[in-house]
Design a protein around this motif. Structure first.
Motif, PDB file in Angstrom:
ATOM      1  N   PRO C  98      13.327  88.341  72.852  1.00 20.59           N
ATOM      2  CA  PRO C  98      13.141  89.775  72.587  1.00 20.59           C
ATOM      3  C   PRO C  98      13.481  90.664  73.770  1.00 20.59           C
ATOM      4  CG  PRO C  98      11.052  88.736  72.981  1.00 20.59           C
ATOM      5  CD  PRO C  98      12.056  87.653  73.010  1.00 20.59           C
ATOM      6  N   GLY C  99      13.659  91.945  73.477  1.00 19.95           N
ATOM      7  CA  GLY C  99      13.974  92.921  74.509  1.00 19.95           C
ATOM      8  C   GLY C  99      14.054  94.307  73.921  1.00 19.95           C
ATOM      9  N   ILE C 100      14.005  95.308  74.780  1.00 23.24           N
ATOM     10  CA  ILE C 100      14.068  96.693  74.317  1.00 23.24           C
ATOM     11  C   ILE C 100      15.369  97.306  74.811  1.00 23.24           C
ATOM     12  CG2 ILE C 100      12.968  98.921  74.400  1.00 23.24           C
ATOM     13  CD1 ILE C 100      10.356  97.557  74.825  1.00 23.24           C
ATOM     14  N   GLY C 125      16.507  92.602  62.565  1.00 23.86           N
ATOM     15  CA  GLY C 125      15.730  92.161  63.711  1.00 23.86           C
ATOM     16  C   GLY C 125      15.414  93.234  64.714  1.00 23.86           C
ATOM     17  N   THR C 126      15.269  94.463  64.279  1.00 26.51           N
ATOM     18  CA  THR C 126      15.064  95.560  65.212  1.00 26.51           C
ATOM     19  C   THR C 126      13.899  96.404  64.758  1.00 26.51           C
ATOM     20  OG1 THR C 126      16.686  96.769  63.970  1.00 26.51           O
ATOM     21  CG2 THR C 126      17.413  95.782  66.006  1.00 26.51           C
ATOM     22  N   HIS C 141      13.270  97.820  69.811  1.00 31.68           N
ATOM     23  CA  HIS C 141      12.852  96.467  70.180  1.00 31.68           C
ATOM     24  C   HIS C 141      13.625  95.489  69.314  1.00 31.68           C
ATOM     25  CE1 HIS C 141      10.265  92.893  70.222  1.00 31.68           C
ATOM     26  NE2 HIS C 141       9.965  93.267  71.430  1.00 31.68           N
ATOM     27  N   MET C 142      14.395  94.600  69.939  1.00 33.16           N
ATOM     28  CA  MET C 142      15.194  93.638  69.181  1.00 33.16           C
ATOM     29  C   MET C 142      14.549  92.276  69.277  1.00 33.16           C
ATOM     30  SD  MET C 142      19.101  94.642  69.880  1.00 33.16           S
ATOM     31  CE  MET C 142      19.675  93.771  68.451  1.00 33.16           C
ATOM     32  N   LEU C 143      14.574  91.546  68.173  1.00 31.42           N
ATOM     33  CA  LEU C 143      13.975  90.209  68.164  1.00 31.42           C
ATOM     34  C   LEU C 143      14.813  89.243  68.980  1.00 31.42           C
ATOM     35  CD1 LEU C 143      11.593  88.845  67.076  1.00 31.42           C
ATOM     36  CD2 LEU C 143      12.766  88.381  64.990  1.00 31.42           C
ATOM     37  N   VAL C 145      18.103  89.591  71.626  1.00 30.38           N
ATOM     38  CA  VAL C 145      19.130  90.413  72.263  1.00 30.38           C
ATOM     39  C   VAL C 145      20.322  89.530  72.599  1.00 30.38           C
ATOM     40  CG1 VAL C 145      19.582  92.013  74.126  1.00 30.38           C
ATOM     41  CG2 VAL C 145      17.287  91.737  73.274  1.00 30.38           C
TER      42      VAL C 145
END
Lengths: 85, 85, 175, 95, 120, 157
Positions: C98-100, C125-126, C141-143, C145
């Motif tokens: 994950p990541g933003i 996934g976002t 926020h992506m599940l 990246v």
């Protein structure tokens, strides 16, 4: 046909009990709010299925009331958790 | 048979969420658990064929009760709470 | 005045959908229509200030609503299904990363930002975490990246969707 | 240790409640004379298709009047309690 | 007969999606990933269960020509629209509130929002 | 400080629909499950939705407190007035004096299980509307009073 819908209703309630485990375990309040959101979505599905099983439009009205009004409760919770109330 | 299973699952969920309201130390978690209790209670009223009471429970329990609880918790917590810092 | 009329029409149509099948005039009885007119007048008087806050009648064009219906039925639905297959595989295998990230699709109106944020939340996934009203930037926020997105300061909006250019559709609908 | 004890008590209570609940049959009241009368004559006498509404607003109108008065009193009391906290001293909201 | 099979397929997909969503909120490590599982999967499940309901009612209407089934279809559509619209927004509200309350995504490889906050 | 602009836009769009649904429940109280109390609570929830999306002051400037107060008083007066008017028609208190007499709410009801006509019911729909107006005012005022009191209390922030 009613047997199929009763089966679906039973499975949905099983999922509700499953989501309630997260409601019990969740370390923070935000986790519990997520579990509450899941519970109310599944409950709305269950009410719709129940209305179809008994062929009553009125039960679907209850589902609309829930879908519209649980949003308000979730917003209050989110506003408290975010700390800007 | 399947109706009995539905009843048992619903009552199990009700008992779990009601116990959670009593068990939680955090007040906002207790409010969230009460929201889940309210959802399941409305579904139980529908299963018992009382849509009038179900709509009343939906209208009061989904939005207004959560709002009143959250405002009361925030209002009695004069230090700002652990959520805002 | 036009604001009140638009709110009145929306409320009246909703009431007609709710009470369909009650009589002989079309699907409605005369008293239902009368009650609907009164209720819609009350609702318009109460909620015009929030439903039509400005004198911007862009969304009153029925063509945009037809386009919105087409958008929900075809590209949005297909993206939802694909995203859910993706998320289901990640739930089973537990392979997340994950990541933003920051996305700027360049949408100006509030309704366009609302549709874009809802689409982003329900599709691949976002999840929209924060939106900047003035610049139109979204923090997502992506599940999972992808590697090439980690370096970029602002991710291109076309990269996060797979088949369709959702932001183009939203711009066509709302702006 | 205390938490485990509490959880154990909870589990025992839940199981006992469920076992007791299995023997009950919902939806079969013991005495049905009054609701039989209302179900048979309610639609004719009150003119409303929803029997519950007919009972609440016609047969039991006094009860509903009491409920409305209770709600009014509740709002009055809440307004009086919260008035002094939020408002200036010279501004009276509920009189 | 073909309609019944279609209805059963829709119910199966919906139940599978909701079940996977519940497994997801039990299995994922932090709030944001749980929000992913909850929002997407349960919304898709609701969509497919409502689709099954609509197909069933349409089939019954074609068989009996009773308008009540069309009304039930319309109300189900309204409930579905309300559910989809509010689910996305409440997920956004919970995520934003969780970020503001100080819960950081621990596993994340990149966090652009933190850079913005530090600039202010 | 309040919710993001996305939530505000969503609340703006959602509000008239919640209002229409609440009025639908109130007006159809004598035909389908629901009634004054339930519909009033739904309408009050629309006001509560505005309070959560905007701050309390923004709501108070555009939605005056007097409207809620007057609606509560008006609902209770309409309720008692309808009940008292039965005395002039020679019936008991809460007698159904509109049933089968006038043009409004007075069509004879069809017996048996039927979806029903809006134009039936005598005083039941009137009392429904009265209770709906009262509950809407009461619930709105309750939450507005609690929010206002809490805001005055937390001066430290």
């Amino acid at each position: 046909m009613i047997d199929i819908w009763a089966l679906v209703l039973g499975l949905l309630l099983l999922f509700v009990v499953g989501a309630m485990i997260r409601l019990w375990l969740g370390p923070t309040s935000a986790d519990r709010a997520v579990a509450l959101d899941a519970v109310n979505t599944i409950t709305v599905c269950a009410i719709i299925v129940f209305g179809v099983a008994f062929n009553e439009t009125v039960f679907v009205d209850v589902a609309i009331v829930y879908a519209l009004l649980s949003f308000v409760g979730t917003l209050w919770l989110a506003r408290y958790i975010g700390g800007d109330l | 048979m399947i109706e009995l299973a539905i009843h048992i699952l619903l009552v199990t969920g009700l008992v779990i969420s009601a116990c959670m309201v009593w068990y939680m130390d955090d007040l906002i978690s207790a409010a969230i658990a009460f929201g889940a209790f309210s959802f399941l209670l409305s579904l139980e009223f529908l299963v018992l064929q009382a849509p009038d009471v179900a709509i009343a429970e939906a209208g009061i329990g989904a939005g207004l009760t959560t709002a009143i609880f959250v405002i009361a918790i925030r209002g009695t917590d004069k230090k700002g709470g652990d959520a805002s810092d | 005045m036009i604001r009140y009329l638009l709110t009145f029409i929306c409320a009246f149509c909703t009431y007609l959908v709710l009470t369909a099948g009650s009589g002989e005039i079309g699907l409605w009885s005369a008293f239902e229509i009368g009650a609907g007119v009164i209720i819609a007048l009350v609702v318009a008087a109460a909620s015009t200030k929030w439903f039509c806050p400005s004198t911007d009648y862009r969304m009153a064009n029925p063509l945009r609503w037809i386009l919105l219906g087409i958008y929900i039925c075809i590209p949005f639905f297909l993206e939802i299904i694909r995203a859910n297959i993706d998320v289901a595989i990640r739930i089973i295998t537990g392979n997340i990363n994950p990541g933003i990230v920051k996305v700027n699709p360049g949408l100006k109106t509030g309704f366009g930002q609302l549709i874009f944020a809802s689409s982003v939340t329900l599709t691949p996934g976002t999840l929209t975490l924060e939106a900047n009203e003035k610049t139109g930037a979204f923090y997502i926020h992506m599940l999972s990246v992808p590697q090439d997105m980690v370096k970029k300061k602002t991710v291109d909006a076309a990269d996060i969707f797979s088949y369709f250019k959702i932001h183009e559709w939203v711009r066509r609908i709302a702006e | 240790m205390k938490n485990i004890l509490q959880a154990g008590i909870l589990a025992v209570c839940a199981v006992a409640f469920l076992v007791a609940g299995l023997g009950l049959s919902f939806g079969t009241p013991a005495y049905t004379d009054m609701d039989d009368y209302m179900l048979l004559h309610g639609q004719e006498e009150t003119g409303s298709n929803n029997i519950v509404s007919g009972v609440v607003f016609d047969y039991r109108g006094f009860d509903t009047l009491g409920e409305a008065t209770v709600l009014f009193t509740v709002v009055l009391g809440a307004g009086l309690v919260f008035r002094r906290l939020g408002k200036k001293e010279d501004e009276y909201e509920y009189e | 007969m073909a309609l019944d099979i279609l209805v059963v397929i829709c119910i199966g997909i919906g139940l599978l999606a909701i079940g996977l969503g519940v497994v997801g909120i039990l299995r994922f490590p932090d709030v944001y990933t749980r929000l992913h599982a909850e929002t997407k999967m349960t919304t898709l499940g609701a969509i497919f269960i409502c689709l099954a309901v609509i197909l069933t009612e349409g089939g019954v209407y074609l068989a009996t020509k009773d308008v009540g089934h069309i009304i039930l279809m319309l109300h189900t559509l309204l409930a579905l629209a309300a559910l989809g619209f509010t689910n996305a927004l409440s997920a956004h509200a919970i995520g934003r509130a969780a970020y503001r309350s100080g819960i950081r995504p621990e596993l994340s490889v990149v966090d652009r929002l933190k850079e913005v906050k530090s600039d202010d | 400080m309040s919710m993001s602009n996305l939530v505000r836009s969503g609340a703006n769009i959602l509000m008239p629909f919640i209002l229409v649904f609440g009025f639908y429940i109130v007006v159809h109280g004598h035909l389908s499950p629901g009634g004054g109390f339930q519909g009033g609570a739904v309408i009050a929830t629309a006001i509560v939705l505005l309070m959560v999306a905007y701050s309390c002051d923004e709501v108070c400037t555009s939605l005056s407190k007097n409207i809620l107060k007057n609606s509560e008083t008006l609902g209770l007066l309409l309720f008692i007035g309808t009940a008292l008017f039965a005395l002039t028609a020679g019936l008991a208190f809460f007698g159904n004096w509109i049933l089968d007499t006038g043009p409004l709410f007075a069509t004879p009801v069809a017996f048996g299980i039927n979806p029903g006509n809006l134009n039936t019911g005598g005083i039941v729909p009137v009392l429904n509307i009265a209770v709906g107006i009262e509950v809407l005012g009461a619930m709105g005022l309750l939450i507005l009073a609690m929010l206002g009191g809490m805001k005055g209390d937390g001066d430290a922030e």
